[in-house]
Design an enzyme around this catalytic site. Sequence first.
Site, PDB file in Angstrom:
ATOM      1  N   GLY A 146      46.089  36.160  52.247  1.00  0.00           N
ATOM      2  CA  GLY A 146      46.956  35.572  51.231  1.00  0.00           C
ATOM      3  C   GLY A 146      46.225  35.225  49.945  1.00  0.00           C
ATOM      4  O   GLY A 146      46.639  34.319  49.214  1.00  0.00           O
ATOM      5  N   LYS A 147      45.140  35.958  49.638  1.00  0.00           N
ATOM      6  CA  LYS A 147      44.348  35.683  48.434  1.00  0.00           C
ATOM      7  C   LYS A 147      45.179  35.761  47.155  1.00  0.00           C
ATOM      8  O   LYS A 147      45.036  34.920  46.268  1.00  0.00           O
ATOM      9  CB  LYS A 147      43.196  36.685  48.308  1.00  0.00           C
ATOM     10  N   LYS A 194      40.923  40.380  38.890  1.00  0.00           N
ATOM     11  CA  LYS A 194      40.817  41.020  40.194  1.00  0.00           C
ATOM     12  C   LYS A 194      39.545  41.855  40.212  1.00  0.00           C
ATOM     13  O   LYS A 194      39.302  42.654  39.302  1.00  0.00           O
ATOM     14  CB  LYS A 194      42.043  41.908  40.450  1.00  0.00           C
ATOM     15  N   GLU A 199      39.712  36.996  41.812  1.00  0.00           N
ATOM     16  CA  GLU A 199      40.102  37.298  43.196  1.00  0.00           C
ATOM     17  C   GLU A 199      39.289  38.466  43.738  1.00  0.00           C
ATOM     18  O   GLU A 199      39.135  39.491  43.078  1.00  0.00           O
ATOM     19  CB  GLU A 199      41.588  37.633  43.275  1.00  0.00           C
ATOM     20  N   GLY A 200      38.799  38.307  44.938  1.00  0.00           N
ATOM     21  CA  GLY A 200      38.022  39.350  45.585  1.00  0.00           C
ATOM     22  C   GLY A 200      38.888  40.460  46.133  1.00  0.00           C
ATOM     23  O   GLY A 200      40.073  40.597  45.798  1.00  0.00           O
ATOM     24  N   VAL A 207      54.572  27.699  53.913  1.00  0.00           N
ATOM     25  CA  VAL A 207      55.301  28.956  53.749  1.00  0.00           C
ATOM     26  C   VAL A 207      56.274  28.784  52.581  1.00  0.00           C
ATOM     27  O   VAL A 207      57.070  27.848  52.554  1.00  0.00           O
ATOM     28  CB  VAL A 207      56.060  29.321  55.037  1.00  0.00           C
TER      29      VAL A 207
END
Length: 225
Positions: A14-15, A37, A114-115, A209
Amino acid sequence: MSIYFIAGIDTDAGKSFATGLLAKYLLNKQVNVVTQKFAQTGCKGVSEDIQTHREIMGIELMDVDNDKTTCPFVFDYPASPHLAAEMQNETIDIDKINNSSKQLNDMFEIVLLEGVGGLNVPITLDYSLLDFLEEKKYPTILVSSSKLGSINHTLLSLEILQKRNIPLHGLIYNHFPSNSEFILKDSVKVFEHYLKKMNFNCPIVEIPVIDDFKNSEVDFSAFFK
């Protein structure tokens, strides 16, 4: 001006949602924030994950998205970056990623980078995402989830971060898919125990969630005091 790296315990932790929510929180606090990214596989054009970030933030794609500053490497094939690049006769140039980060860091107060995949993803056969993080020492936010197997993946990730002396800024526990309240509660308890045991002095923020990202916000104040 700061750069934070958003890592995951695996590919589907969920990155992208966590990165978008982090950016939305900061944007609502009047922080000039942008997401980046590291590389994207399995799509064409502007990175799909960058598009997800913007949708969650409630903004349109920016010039730095359309000119691919926020994600210089996008590959068609959905695979590890080294393979996806190889299939297009390319190699991921770390200097190009670093130059993009510097450019963004000059323009914005905070960059959320983000990885791709998990922590030990090969960028080339001889250079991994861990190697990159060990070099850069970016404060890292690790995203875990409630899927079965996530405790194992999370503890292995914490152990390698500790071994590589990579600074852990925080842990995000993504409740999705939230199949068991027992697992949710126990996982947080386990993570708190091991963070303390490994001498990581950082908070845990839980993401429930979420069905409607546009009208939802997560409190990440523990990360940005």
